[in-house]
Design a protein around this motif. Structure first.
Motif, short mmCIF file in Angstrom:
data_model
loop_
_atom_site.label_atom_id
_atom_site.label_comp_id
_atom_site.label_asym_id
_atom_site.label_seq_id
_atom_site.Cartn_x
_atom_site.Cartn_y
_atom_site.Cartn_z
N THR A 36 -7.62 81.63 31.66
CA THR A 36 -6.37 81.00 31.20
C THR A 36 -6.22 81.12 29.69
O THR A 36 -5.16 81.47 29.19
CB THR A 36 -6.34 79.52 31.64
OG1 THR A 36 -6.41 79.46 33.07
CG2 THR A 36 -5.06 78.84 31.20
N ASP A 37 -7.31 80.86 28.97
CA ASP A 37 -7.28 81.00 27.51
C ASP A 37 -6.97 82.43 27.08
O ASP A 37 -6.17 82.67 26.19
CB ASP A 37 -8.60 80.53 26.89
CG ASP A 37 -8.81 79.03 26.99
OD1 ASP A 37 -7.86 78.30 27.32
OD2 ASP A 37 -9.95 78.59 26.74
N LEU A 38 -7.64 83.39 27.73
CA LEU A 38 -7.41 84.79 27.37
C LEU A 38 -5.98 85.23 27.67
O LEU A 38 -5.36 85.92 26.87
CB LEU A 38 -8.40 85.69 28.12
CG LEU A 38 -9.82 85.70 27.59
CD1 LEU A 38 -10.74 86.45 28.53
CD2 LEU A 38 -9.88 86.29 26.20
N ALA A 43 -0.60 82.61 31.89
CA ALA A 43 -1.69 81.64 31.73
C ALA A 43 -1.46 80.43 32.62
O ALA A 43 -2.41 79.92 33.25
CB ALA A 43 -1.82 81.22 30.27
N GLY A 82 -3.40 83.35 27.77
CA GLY A 82 -2.55 82.69 26.78
C GLY A 82 -2.51 83.45 25.47
O GLY A 82 -1.47 83.51 24.81
N LYS A 83 -3.62 84.06 25.09
CA LYS A 83 -3.70 84.80 23.84
C LYS A 83 -3.01 86.16 23.92
O LYS A 83 -2.44 86.63 22.95
CB LYS A 83 -5.17 84.99 23.42
CG LYS A 83 -5.81 83.70 22.96
CD LYS A 83 -7.27 83.91 22.65
CE LYS A 83 -7.92 82.57 22.31
NZ LYS A 83 -9.37 82.66 22.20
N ILE A 84 -3.11 86.82 25.08
CA ILE A 84 -2.54 88.16 25.20
C ILE A 84 -1.13 88.16 25.76
O ILE A 84 -0.44 89.16 25.68
CB ILE A 84 -3.43 89.12 26.02
CG1 ILE A 84 -3.55 88.66 27.47
CG2 ILE A 84 -4.77 89.30 25.36
CD1 ILE A 84 -4.30 89.63 28.35
N THR A 90 -8.53 91.17 31.92
CA THR A 90 -9.30 90.51 30.86
C THR A 90 -10.78 90.89 30.86
O THR A 90 -11.54 90.38 30.04
CB THR A 90 -9.19 88.98 30.99
OG1 THR A 90 -9.73 88.57 32.25
CG2 THR A 90 -7.75 88.52 30.86
N LEU A 95 -12.25 91.74 27.59
CA LEU A 95 -11.89 90.82 26.51
C LEU A 95 -12.79 89.59 26.47
O LEU A 95 -12.76 88.84 25.50
CB LEU A 95 -10.43 90.37 26.66
CG LEU A 95 -9.39 91.48 26.68
CD1 LEU A 95 -8.00 90.90 26.97
CD2 LEU A 95 -9.39 92.25 25.38
N ARG A 96 -13.55 89.38 27.51
CA ARG A 96 -14.36 88.17 27.57
C ARG A 96 -15.83 88.48 27.31
O ARG A 96 -16.23 89.64 27.37
CB ARG A 96 -14.17 87.48 28.91
CG ARG A 96 -14.38 88.34 30.11
CD ARG A 96 -13.97 87.59 31.37
NE ARG A 96 -13.51 88.54 32.35
CZ ARG A 96 -13.76 88.44 33.64
NH1 ARG A 96 -14.45 87.43 34.11
NH2 ARG A 96 -13.31 89.34 34.47
#
Length: 151
Positions: free
Chosen positions: A144-146, A8, A148-150, A99, A102-103
């Protein structure tokens, strides 16, 4: 050869660079003018992205999105800018593909691309820079958020 993962933090840094350079390129294209072939390619990419989303074909959407951004960069008339963006493109591309499912469906992205093409066609460099900067900043935050989550 080993492909290293993109974190991220890596993505945040990459998008800061890409956002700045691509926004500059968008302004240069609008300011200097764009040839008919490149403008046609941008419009074709937008139409291909719209068609891909209608079919829920995210891989085709991603390819058309890449075509759009490559045409934009390659039309700016600054070889050094093109080379610099290319250094970061593959890293960002890997994370974008990771991603992709995922988005949210990238309908807003398509609207932003269409607005950018209009600004470029009108020669409105200020609007082109603003539209592209907002587009890339939003996309960078999302990736970046995604990651960070994965990650």
């Amino acid at each position: 050869m080993r492909v290293l993962p993109v974190s991220a933090d890596d993505m945040r840094e990459i998008y800061e660079v890409i956002t700045s350079l691509e926004s500059t390129a968008a302004g240069l294209v609008a300011k200097r003018g764009i040839d008919a072939g490149a403008l046609s390619s941008l419009n074709k990419a937008v139409k291909a992205m719209d068609a891909a989303l209608e079919r829920d074909d995210l891989e085709r959407w991603a390819q058309a999105d890449e075509d759009f951004h490559r045409t934009l960069i390659n039309s700016c008339g600054n070889g050094r800018l093109v080379q610099t963006v290319d250094q970061f493109w593959s890293q960002a591309h890997r994370a974008r593909l990771l991603t992709l499912r995922l988005r949210p469906k990238p309908t807003q992205s398509n609207r932003e691309h269409a607005a950018l093409v209009k600004a470029i066609a009108k020669g409105d460099a200020e609007a082109a820079v603003r539209i592209h900067q907002e587009h890339r900043e939003r996309a960078g935050r999302l990736l970046t958020d995604l990651l960070g989550k994965i990650g």
